[in-house]
Design a protein around this motif. Structure first.
Motif, PDB file in Angstrom:
ATOM      1  N   ASN A 158      70.601  59.982   9.757  1.00 20.16           N
ATOM      2  CA  ASN A 158      70.234  59.087  10.859  1.00 20.16           C
ATOM      3  C   ASN A 158      69.715  59.834  12.095  1.00 20.16           C
ATOM      4  O   ASN A 158      69.196  59.199  13.020  1.00 20.16           O
ATOM      5  CB  ASN A 158      71.445  58.247  11.288  1.00 20.16           C
ATOM      6  CG  ASN A 158      71.825  57.212  10.263  1.00 20.16           C
ATOM      7  OD1 ASN A 158      71.084  56.286   9.979  1.00 20.16           O
ATOM      8  ND2 ASN A 158      73.020  57.372   9.684  1.00 20.16           N
ATOM      9  N   HIS A 161      65.790  59.448  13.044  1.00 17.06           N
ATOM     10  CA  HIS A 161      65.451  58.103  13.537  1.00 17.06           C
ATOM     11  C   HIS A 161      66.056  57.869  14.922  1.00 17.06           C
ATOM     12  O   HIS A 161      65.429  57.240  15.783  1.00 17.06           O
ATOM     13  CB  HIS A 161      65.934  57.032  12.565  1.00 17.06           C
ATOM     14  CG  HIS A 161      65.647  55.636  13.018  1.00 17.06           C
ATOM     15  ND1 HIS A 161      64.375  55.195  13.314  1.00 17.06           N
ATOM     16  CD2 HIS A 161      66.468  54.572  13.262  1.00 17.06           C
ATOM     17  CE1 HIS A 161      64.412  53.935  13.705  1.00 17.06           C
ATOM     18  NE2 HIS A 161      65.665  53.534  13.681  1.00 17.06           N
ATOM     19  N   GLU A 164      63.866  59.360  17.443  1.00 23.03           N
ATOM     20  CA  GLU A 164      62.679  58.524  17.684  1.00 23.03           C
ATOM     21  C   GLU A 164      63.010  57.383  18.651  1.00 23.03           C
ATOM     22  O   GLU A 164      62.195  57.031  19.510  1.00 23.03           O
ATOM     23  CB  GLU A 164      62.153  57.962  16.353  1.00 23.03           C
ATOM     24  CG  GLU A 164      61.566  58.999  15.412  1.00 23.03           C
ATOM     25  CD  GLU A 164      60.343  59.692  15.970  1.00 23.03           C
ATOM     26  OE1 GLU A 164      59.578  59.057  16.732  1.00 23.03           O
ATOM     27  OE2 GLU A 164      60.151  60.884  15.657  1.00 23.03           O
TER      28      GLU A 164
END
Length: 253
Positions: A158, A161, A164
């Protein structure tokens, strides 16, 4: 967007409304797995805090209390009477300020990897170092250094992401939030004195806010949960367990 300038998602329907507030340099996307697991039974709302995600910046200087007031205005705009509020980290600080000022708008509340304690002197110094890093190197470099520390395992899938998501945070929003967190007051009295049911969720391996900082007050109205093997990001590291505990908390009350 509402008049309070918050971007949000609003999905599902049920007899209870659950409102989720993410942590520092996050967004509503932190809660995606949780929302998916709850929307069949409840109305679920997750916001992007000011200067985070797709929400606008509203000035450079603001307090945790200001952020709570924005959430209150947001609920009024949606004509929502009461919610169960779940706050992760920074979102937990806002939740406590909200519970202190607007208890009538809550059916119950939860701190998820958060604490009622203020920053100690080391923590306050760390906030200023973070401000300096953002000002000198920008948000991407700051996020690259921050996010891996939030997870129990450095190879957690994770992490990328989550970076991001963090890159979308505005510099003004991040710096303003750092000052707001640095200046926040001790709110253990809110946990102690509230008449509302409370859920405290801690990560067994949280390197940011240790278990004892989350479980700071005991009482018959307080429910404690430790997410085994989880760091500071239980909504991503242990979503199934967190969903179970949220349902148990809401249905119990």
């Amino acid at each position: 967007m509402t008049d309070s300038k918050l971007s949000y998602i609003d999905t599902g329907k049920g007899k209870e409304t659950l409102l989720f507030l993410h942590g520092f340099c996050g967004s509503h996307e932190y809660w995606s797995d949780i929302i998916a697991g709850l929307k069949e039974e409840y109305r679920v709302i997750a916001v992007d805090l000011r200067g985070h995600g797709a929400s606008e910046e509203i000035g450079e200087s603001f307090s945790i209390e200001d952020m709570a007031a924005v959430i209150a205005s947001f609920l009024e705009e949606l004509e929502i009477g009461q919610v169960y509020m779940f706050g992760h980290s920074l979102g937990g600080y806002i939740t406590l300020a909200f519970a202190e000022r607007f208890p009538g708008k809550l059916s119950g509340f939860s701190l998820v990897h958060s604490t009622a304690f203020p920053d100690d002197e080391t923590g306050k110094a760390g906030r200023l170092k973070s401000v300096e890093k953002i000002e000198s190197e920008g948000i991407p470099a700051f996020i690259d250094g921050l996010i891996p520390k939030l997870f129990a395992n450095s190879d957690d899938p994770n992490i990328e992401h989550t970076k991001e998501i963090g890159y979308k945070t505005s510099e003004i929003g991040a710096i303003g939030s750092l000052h707001a967190m640095r200046n926040r007051i001790d709110r253990n009295h809110v946990l102690k004195d509230t008449k509302l049911p409370v859920l405290l969720v801690a990560g067994e391996k949280d390197k940011v806010i240790p278990v004892e900082k989350t479980f700071s007050v005991k009482g018959s109205h307080i429910n404690e949960v430790i997410l085994k093997g989880s760091g500071h990001m239980g909504m991503l590291e242990a979503p199934g367990r967190l969903i179970e505990e949220i349902i148990r908390f809401v249905e119990k009350n």
